[in-house]
Design an enzyme around this catalytic site. Structure first.
Site, PDB file in Angstrom:
ATOM      1  N   THR A 325       1.819  -1.838  49.427  1.00  0.00           N
ATOM      2  CA  THR A 325       2.896  -1.815  48.487  1.00  0.00           C
ATOM      3  C   THR A 325       3.798  -0.694  48.743  1.00  0.00           C
ATOM      4  O   THR A 325       3.129   0.521  49.006  1.00  0.00           O
ATOM      5  CB  THR A 325       2.855  -1.868  46.879  1.00  0.00           C
ATOM      6  OG1 THR A 325       1.893  -2.956  46.815  1.00  0.00           O
ATOM      7  CG2 THR A 325       4.074  -2.022  46.264  1.00  0.00           C
ATOM      8  N   CYS A 408      -4.674  -6.035  42.021  1.00  0.00           N
ATOM      9  CA  CYS A 408      -3.686  -4.962  41.425  1.00  0.00           C
ATOM     10  C   CYS A 408      -4.317  -4.541  40.312  1.00  0.00           C
ATOM     11  O   CYS A 408      -4.209  -5.008  39.252  1.00  0.00           O
ATOM     12  CB  CYS A 408      -2.360  -5.544  41.422  1.00  0.00           C
ATOM     13  SG  CYS A 408      -1.072  -4.380  40.982  1.00  0.00           S
ATOM     14  N   ARG A 533      -5.317   0.485  50.905  1.00  0.00           N
ATOM     15  CA  ARG A 533      -4.679   1.382  50.551  1.00  0.00           C
ATOM     16  C   ARG A 533      -5.411   2.467  49.334  1.00  0.00           C
ATOM     17  O   ARG A 533      -4.838   2.760  48.063  1.00  0.00           O
ATOM     18  CB  ARG A 533      -3.845   0.439  49.508  1.00  0.00           C
ATOM     19  CG  ARG A 533      -3.528   1.070  48.233  1.00  0.00           C
ATOM     20  CD  ARG A 533      -1.793   0.722  47.855  1.00  0.00           C
ATOM     21  NE  ARG A 533      -1.219   1.726  47.582  1.00  0.00           N
ATOM     22  CZ  ARG A 533      -0.098   2.068  48.079  1.00  0.00           C
ATOM     23  NH1 ARG A 533       0.497   1.368  48.850  1.00  0.00           N
ATOM     24  NH2 ARG A 533       0.415   3.136  47.956  1.00  0.00           N
TER      25      ARG A 533
END
Length: 666
Positions: A325, A408, A533
């Protein structure tokens, strides 16, 4: 982790950068006493600054520093048992109240797009247009050009931004005419470099809710019907894996009507009517679909694609760049692709925004022609929106797989029932996976975490169900939601889940920053690894990690080579977002977000022991040259300085604060 001869104190580090790396530490001939006075004044000014106007460190951190007493400890109420040193507190989460300056705010008087495109007489806004139509008037207020060469003109032979380009002197002739290199332009004529664009017609259909979701509606009607066991509708109906394999992979005649959305062939002795042979629609007293087919009826009209006939996702053993993101944009993916990433995926897209036709959300689905294995990741909490979105993308864009984000951890997504929350909502999770799988012609994958709570792993219970529901692959991040990106990933648990998932491929994710980490991960029995990430982030800290893994070596990359990578990123950004003021500032924004991760990298030649660990905070150190030291700074002002070396001076009203609080510290 650095060799002692490179270590430095914070004061020495910033003094070196202020002196611009020249020997002696002074570039202006001033005495040491004057410099010491300036340092004292700067510290006093920093303490007096308001929290909201600080660009160098997140507001939450300044609040902590202001709450400290003279002894360096937090002021607490009387009777407190202990005083905790402030250094033990780390800023976490996002800077939600950070200043948001849109790129178009940096240019108050803009030229009308109709003039740029050479059709001023056909201005879309007509007499109410608030943009400038006089090129001479625009050029009088236009900011100075940033360079003598335009990447769009040099690459494609034509810059579509004309006089608004911030490098316009490279392709403007007499009378501000846009010069075109005809020979070079012909080479690119008719070629589609970026796919999956949102057309105006499709956007209009979505906004007016005129897009038809035949398969999704059929599946959702099946969920709403009460079933024979007397239970309520809404629970996903499914058979065992063995039954599905028999019905899906034996003969085409078996099981065609078992799953929602499958047309039922007529019984023997009945005459097949044209309506029966067309795509499934309402039955009984319901009104037939107004859409009529054109041309001959084919097998695709009457036979549903079986799971064993779907295109297989053959990516075992490949390097997978995960959806990132904010930073995982198209220019960054091009950088990673060049360094050896095999599989790329777009940034997480929210299904409801896609269904509404939001241009900003559809931009996350764009695919560069160099991305040969490309997927998109969807986030949602309910089977109706997720299934409809899957059918929408199946009909309108080119992808090799679709991924469901069930990993998430952020509150905004979790509290709405999406992301990690789906791991606790098994009924909705099943309906989403089955529904999306029934409307997609490409493989469906799922990304999950070990669980929601830190010490309660549930992934091993969910993975067999995901396989039964029809997913082609699972990616497991070895941390829970409560851990977010802290502490090490649990690779022993990932190995256990890989055995449970078999024969379905399982990719492991977490703490990959060197080829040695990748080798250890592959020995755990996973089908492949995802470079993703974590904070710090492997691919964002060193995108050349893919090259290191494939060549099985540590790359002591120089500061000039790293700077060339940043040059390529800015060129890709100008190509993607534009070379006008808006495009330049958008490129700068994403470059600064990336620099907030890049500064975590410690050059191989400076390390005391190899490899660098992904969760180690780098100390202050002096690089082997000025540029290497500048790239190691965690100060926002130094990141801005690097951006100015590539994209020219920032606008006068420019502000920037990184998205993640942990990315800016002193």
């Amino acid at each position: 982790p650095c060799l002692h001869r490179f270590l430095a104190s914070k004061e020495q580090f910033h003094a070196y950068l202020r002196a611009r790396g020249e020997p002696g530490g002074r570039v202006d001939g001033r005495g040491k006493e004057e410099e010491d006075e300036d340092e004292v004044e700067e510290k006093e000014e920093e303490e007096e600054e308001e929290v909201g106007s600080c660009q160098n460190e997140p507001p939450a951190k300044r609040v902590r520093s202001e709450d400290l007493g003279q002894d360096g400890e937090r002021r607490e109420d009387a009777g407190a048992a202990e005083k905790e040193p402030a250094e033990q507190k780390r800023a976490r989460g996002q800077n939600k109240s950070r200043p948001c300056m849109k790129p178009n705010h940096y240019e108050q008087r803009r030229l009308c797009p109709s003039v740029t495109q050479g059709c001023a007489e056909k201005c879309y806004f007509g007499s109410q247009c608030r943009f400038l139509h006089d090129i001479g008037e625009y050029m009088a207020v236009k900011p100075a050009d940033l360079g003598r060469s335009c990447v769009l003109f040099e690459t494609f032979g034509k810059c579509i931004y004309g006089v608004t380009c911030r490098f316009a002197q490279a392709h403007l002739g007499d009378g501000y005419q846009n010069i075109v290199n005809t020979d070079l332009a012909k080479q690119w004529e008719g070629k589609s470099l970026v796919r999956n664009n949102l057309s105006k017609d499709l956007q209009h259909q979505l906004r007016k809710r005129k897009f038809l979701f035949k398969k999704a509606d059929e599946y959702l009607r099946g969920l709403a019907k009460p079933h024979g066991n007397g239970g309520k509708g809404g629970k996903a109906t499914g058979r065992s894996t063995e039954e599905q394999e028999v019905s899906n992979c034996t003969t085409p005649q078996e099981g065609l009507g078992d799953s929602p959305g499958c047309p039922v062939l007529p019984e023997q002795g009945e005459d097949p009517k044209p309506d029966t042979l067309q795509s499934p629609g309402p039955t009984g007293g319901e009104e037939a679909s107004p859409v009529k087919t054109v041309g001959p009826v084919t097998d695709e009209d009457i036979i549903k694609l079986r799971s064993c006939e779907k295109k297989k996702l053959e990516i075992q053993g490949k390097l997978y760049l995960a959806p990132l993101t904010t930073c995982g944009n198209l220019p960054f993916r091009r950088i990673c692709k060049r360094f050896g990433a095999d599989v790329t995926c777009g940034e997480m897209a929210v299904c409801t925004n896609l269904l509404q036709g939001q241009s900003s959300e559809w931009a996350l689905l764009k695919r560069h022609h160099t991305e040969d294995i490309f997927g998109v990741q969807l986030e949602g909490a309910f089977p109706d929106t997720m299934t409809k979105c899957a059918e929408l993308l199946n009909q309108t864009i080119e992808v090799d797989f679709v991924d469901i984000n069930v990993g998430c951890p952020i509150d905004l997504v979790y509290k709405k029932g999406g992301g990690c929350a789906l791991m606790t909502r098994s009924n909705k999770f099943e309906q989403i996976v089955r529904g999306m799988n029934s409307v997609l012609d490409v493989p469906l994958t799922v990304k999950i975490r070990t669980g929601v709570q830190e010490k309660i792993n549930v992934a091993h219970k969910i993975i067999p169900k995901i396989r039964e529901w029809g997913a082609s692959m699972v990616t497991l991040h070895g941390r829970s939601r409560e851990q977010r990106y802290t502490r090490g990933a649990d690779w022993d648990y990932i190995a256990e889940c890989a055995k449970i998932a078999s024969p379905m491929p399982l990719f492991g994710n977490g703490d990959i920053l060197s080829y040695e980490d990748a080798n250890r991960a592959m020995q755990m029995g996973v089908s492949g690894i995802m470079i993703a990430r974590q904070v710090p982030v492997g691919a964002l800290i060193k995108p050349w990690l893919f090259t290191e893994i494939k060549e099985q070596r540590h790359w002591d990359i120089s500061s000039s080579e790293r700077f060339d990578i940043l040059k390529d990123f800015t060129n890709y950004g100008l190509e993607h977002w534009g070379s006008d003021t808006q495009g330049v500032e958008k490129t700068r924004k994403f470059l600064l977000e990336w620099l907030s991760f890049l500064c975590r990298y410690i050059p191989v030649g400076l390390l005391e022991h190899l490899p660098q660990k992904i969760n180690e905070r780098p100390p202050y150190y002096m690089g082997r040259d000025y540029l290497e030291t500048l790239m190691a700074s965690q100060n926002v002002d130094d990141w801005i300085k690097i951006s100015e070396l590539l994209l020219g001076p920032v606008p006068t009203s420019f502000t920037f604060l990184p998205k993640h609080k942990a990315n800016s510290y002193r």
